[in-house]
Write an enzyme that holds these catalytic residues in place. Structure first.
Site, PDB file in Angstrom:
ATOM      1  N   GLU A 108      30.339 -25.035  10.038  1.00 12.90           N
ATOM      2  CA  GLU A 108      31.782 -25.312  10.107  1.00 12.90           C
ATOM      3  C   GLU A 108      32.590 -24.195  10.755  1.00 12.90           C
ATOM      4  O   GLU A 108      33.569 -23.720  10.202  1.00 12.90           O
ATOM      5  CB  GLU A 108      32.313 -25.614   8.703  1.00 12.90           C
ATOM      6  CG  GLU A 108      31.582 -26.792   8.066  1.00 12.90           C
ATOM      7  CD  GLU A 108      32.011 -27.073   6.623  1.00 12.90           C
ATOM      8  OE1 GLU A 108      32.824 -26.306   6.081  1.00 12.90           O
ATOM      9  OE2 GLU A 108      31.501 -28.039   6.046  1.00 12.90           O
ATOM     10  N   ASN A 119      25.794 -26.730  12.000  1.00  6.54           N
ATOM     11  CA  ASN A 119      26.178 -27.855  11.157  1.00  6.54           C
ATOM     12  C   ASN A 119      27.696 -27.940  11.044  1.00  6.54           C
ATOM     13  O   ASN A 119      28.373 -26.921  10.832  1.00  6.54           O
ATOM     14  CB  ASN A 119      25.560 -27.635   9.762  1.00  6.54           C
ATOM     15  CG  ASN A 119      25.637 -28.847   8.860  1.00  6.54           C
ATOM     16  OD1 ASN A 119      25.184 -29.925   9.235  1.00  6.54           O
ATOM     17  ND2 ASN A 119      26.212 -28.679   7.684  1.00  6.54           N
ATOM     18  N   HIS A 174      30.626 -37.159   7.183  1.00  4.68           N
ATOM     19  CA  HIS A 174      31.459 -37.529   6.038  1.00  4.68           C
ATOM     20  C   HIS A 174      32.481 -38.551   6.521  1.00  4.68           C
ATOM     21  O   HIS A 174      33.554 -38.194   7.019  1.00  4.68           O
ATOM     22  CB  HIS A 174      32.188 -36.296   5.490  1.00  4.68           C
ATOM     23  CG  HIS A 174      31.304 -35.314   4.788  1.00  4.68           C
ATOM     24  ND1 HIS A 174      30.631 -35.605   3.619  1.00  4.68           N
ATOM     25  CD2 HIS A 174      30.988 -34.031   5.082  1.00  4.68           C
ATOM     26  CE1 HIS A 174      29.946 -34.556   3.236  1.00  4.68           C
ATOM     27  NE2 HIS A 174      30.125 -33.579   4.101  1.00  4.68           N
ATOM     28  N   GLU A 195      25.057 -34.809   5.907  1.00  2.31           N
ATOM     29  CA  GLU A 195      25.806 -34.867   4.635  1.00  2.31           C
ATOM     30  C   GLU A 195      26.521 -36.210   4.494  1.00  2.31           C
ATOM     31  O   GLU A 195      27.695 -36.285   4.146  1.00  2.31           O
ATOM     32  CB  GLU A 195      26.827 -33.718   4.572  1.00  2.31           C
ATOM     33  CG  GLU A 195      26.221 -32.337   4.725  1.00  2.31           C
ATOM     34  CD  GLU A 195      27.254 -31.209   4.629  1.00  2.31           C
ATOM     35  OE1 GLU A 195      28.394 -31.461   4.178  1.00  2.31           O
ATOM     36  OE2 GLU A 195      26.913 -30.084   5.016  1.00  2.31           O
ATOM     37  N   ASP A 200      28.321 -39.444   3.621  1.00  3.45           N
ATOM     38  CA  ASP A 200      28.946 -40.283   2.597  1.00  3.45           C
ATOM     39  C   ASP A 200      30.074 -41.071   3.259  1.00  3.45           C
ATOM     40  O   ASP A 200      30.639 -40.645   4.254  1.00  3.45           O
ATOM     41  CB  ASP A 200      29.418 -39.490   1.365  1.00  3.45           C
ATOM     42  CG  ASP A 200      30.211 -38.240   1.686  1.00  3.45           C
ATOM     43  OD1 ASP A 200      30.769 -38.137   2.798  1.00  3.45           O
ATOM     44  OD2 ASP A 200      30.290 -37.352   0.821  1.00  3.45           O
TER      45      ASP A 200
HETATM   46  O1  9MR Z   1      29.211 -30.749  -2.318  1.00  2.00           O
HETATM   47  C1  9MR Z   1      29.587 -29.386  -2.330  1.00  2.00           C
HETATM   48  C2  9MR Z   1      30.486 -29.138  -3.550  1.00  2.00           C
HETATM   49  O2  9MR Z   1      29.743 -29.251  -4.740  1.00  2.00           O
HETATM   50  C3  9MR Z   1      31.086 -27.761  -3.459  1.00  2.00           C
HETATM   51  O3  9MR Z   1      32.045 -27.604  -4.495  1.00  2.00           O
HETATM   52  C4  9MR Z   1      31.750 -27.545  -2.116  1.00  2.00           C
HETATM   53  C5  9MR Z   1      32.307 -26.163  -2.019  1.00  2.00           C
HETATM   54  O4  9MR Z   1      32.671 -25.828  -0.711  1.00  2.00           O
HETATM   55  O5  9MR Z   1      30.785 -27.758  -1.084  1.00  2.00           O
HETATM   56  C6  9MR Z   1      30.323 -29.067  -1.072  1.00  2.00           C
HETATM   57  O6  9MR Z   1      29.439 -29.258   0.019  1.00  2.00           O
HETATM   58  C7  9MR Z   1      30.027 -29.092   1.315  1.00  2.00           C
HETATM   59  C8  9MR Z   1      28.956 -28.585   2.220  1.00  2.00           C
HETATM   60  O7  9MR Z   1      28.408 -27.402   1.727  1.00  2.00           O
HETATM   61  C9  9MR Z   1      29.496 -28.348   3.635  1.00  2.00           C
HETATM   62  N1  9MR Z   1      30.153 -29.507   4.138  1.00  2.00           N
HETATM   63  C10 9MR Z   1      31.147 -30.133   3.281  1.00  2.00           C
HETATM   64  C11 9MR Z   1      30.533 -30.408   1.906  1.00  2.00           C
HETATM   65  C12 9MR Z   1      31.528 -31.150   1.027  1.00  2.00           C
HETATM   66  O8  9MR Z   1      32.649 -30.348   0.765  1.00  2.00           O
END
Ligand code: 9MR
Length: 481
Positions: free
Chosen positions: A162, A202, A239, A268, A270
């Site tokens: 990101e 990613n 997402h 990822e 959803d």
């Molecule tokens: O699903 C993850 C969540 O449990 C955490 O609180 C969050 C913190 O930043 O990260 C979420 O996963 C993220 C992933 O690492 C990177 N892309 C976005 C995902 C959803 O926020």
């Protein structure tokens, strides 16, 4: 050389290093194969994987872990391999939570994507206020520490996560402030730390080909490929939630990235309310692109999702399969086998006479590794053309194993070489040369190194490619030096 006595034979194995190599593998998928009944098995038919994010804290929930183990053949640690988890104090690494997930998966033959090494978010407190060369060095040390721990074990790492703004410019962060080269430094560091693992960039909101962020990331990957910065894959988080949805040009995006010589993966996934059309569409886009190596959904049940109020996953809170599950499964089952490799070229020079071809100890058998895992680092059993394992191979003392035609070598990992496999030693050493011994075994030129079977997925089969991406090569023995 490790001797495996189970069958009184020596085991010969290779490690596959390029997902593309295996995308293009000669998969053993009978055309009349019955439809698979799990996501992982269905994806495997076309040489892909189907994964999920795993939260270590939920593994004790048997409903959760039962579904996860049944349906998926790749997992990503949802939070447990992020910087705040793995290096809570500077240079004090903690892999307890990450290892819990790795061990759970590995003991079940499930592969693991590492997520993530360098990110503006979820940095440990000590890192958040760092800057300049102090932060740059801390980033490098973090990559080395974490990748060193998981060296040789993972399918891929999201090295950088990101790093772009929506308009395609670089996201401002403490890492970006260390210099625009921070991303390529991260990738170069990662390659050196574990040459066996696929290195991915990613990001989210890079699914729409005409979007600024997509174009910004594309330009970076293009630049990296042109300058030889090591990068193997792009993860599109996918997402489709919070207002974004499946764009009509998604397949164009995937194929455009792939055309740069990298694998692509949906990392990822959803979808708001688990739209069946969007789930089917994103799956179809992936299976239509040979270098789309797999799909990972971001959680098992709706109740496990970071956005559980949107019910965006394939299983409901009770663990029941949703309509979206069926739509994904049907698309996976409808995908043909992965394309076969390019035809064997006619050699321009004849092989030296005699028994220079490496063949199995039974007459006429050649080295082949059909069927596949498409995941870099997977350790597999080498089969002969008839599907026989644990073969011994004909030998010529003091010779080395090399590819039949021209100057091709039996090697290929690394950036710039997208369609080949790396043979590893038992110690995870790449770029080895191999001697064929008088007893029919093959050992490394450097003393004591042997070919190995990586992982627990013995029986998976992969295609051996040469450095130019040619499949179905024959190999011969040539004199050393
Ligand atoms: O699903 C993850 C969540 O449990 C955490 O609180 C969050 C913190 O930043 O990260 C979420 O996963 C993220 C992933 O690492 C990177 N892309 C976005 C995902 C959803 O926020």
């Amino acid at each position: 050389m490790r001797r495996l006595t189970r069958h009184g034979r020596y085991r010969l194995a290779v490690a596959a290093a390029s997902a593309l190599a295996v995308v293009g593998a000669a998969l053993v998928v009978p055309s009349l194969a019955q439809a698979a009944s799990t996501l992982g098995a269905a994806a495997t038919q076309s040489g892909r994987y189907f994964g999920t994010a795993i939260a270590g804290g939920r593994l004790g929930d048997s409903a959760y872990s039962t579904i996860a183990a049944r349906e998926f053949n790749m997992v990503t640690a949802e939070n447990e391999m992020k910087p705040d988890a793995t290096e809570p104090q500077q240079n004090v690494f903690n892999f307890t939570a990450g290892d819990q997930i790795y061990n759970w998966a590995n003991s079940r033959g499930i592969k693991v994507r590492g997520h993530t090494l360098a990110w503006h978010s979820q940095q440990p407190g000590w890192m958040q206020n760092m800057s300049g060369s102090t932060l740059r060095n801390a980033m490098i040390n973090h990559i080395n520490g974490v990748m060193g721990h998981y060296r040789g074990k993972l399918a891929a790492w999201d090295v950088v996560n990101e790093a772009f703004n929506e308009d395609g410019s670089r996201r401002q962060s403490n890492l970006q402030a260390t210099g625009n080269d921070w991303i390529e430094v991260a990738f170069r560091t990662a390659r050196a730390a574990d040459p066996s693992v696929k290195l991915c960039y990613n990001d989210y909101n890079i699914e729409n080909w005409s979007y600024g962020k997509t174009q910004g990331v594309y330009r970076m990957i293009q630049d990296f490929r042109s300058r030889g910065v090591p990068i193997d894959c792009v993860g599109l988080q996918t997402h489709f939630t919070g207002g974004s949805s499946l764009p009509g040009n998604f397949q164009t995006t995937l194929s455009s990235f792939a055309a740069l010589g990298v694998d692509v993966a949906l990392t990822e996934v959803d979808v708001t309310n688990a739209s069946t059309t969007q789930y089917a569409g994103l799956t179809q886009a992936c299976v239509n692109v040979p270098r789309c190596i797999g799909i990972t959904v971001w959680g098992v049940r709706d109740s496990d999702s970071w956005r559980s109020n949107e019910s965006p996953l394939l299983f409901d809170g009770g663990g029941n399969k949703k309509a979206a599950y069926t739509s994904v499964l049907n698309v996976l089952n409808g995908a043909g086998p992965a394309p076969t490799g390019t035809p064997t070229p006619t050699p321009t020079t004849p092989p030296p006479g005699g028994a220079n071809r490496i063949v199995g100890s039974q007459s006429g058998r050649c080295i082949d590794v059909p069927n596949s895992s498409r995941t870099n680092g997977t350790r597999v059993q080498l089969y002969d053309c008839h599907g026989q394992t644990n073969q011994q191979w004909t030998w010529t003392a003091n010779r080395q194993l090399t590819v039949y035609a021209g100057s091709m070598c039996l090697d290929a990992a690394g950036s710039g070489n997208s369609a080949a496999v790396q043979i590893y030693s038992c110690n995870g050493q790449a770029n080895q040369q191999w001697n064929v011994n008088s007893n029919g075994t093959i050992t490394g030129v450097q003393s004591g190194r042997c070919l190995d079977v990586w992982g627990t997925a013995n029986g998976q089969q992969v295609q051996i490619y040469d450095c130019n991406g040619q499949a179905n090569q024959q190999f011969r023995l040539v004199p050393v030096g």
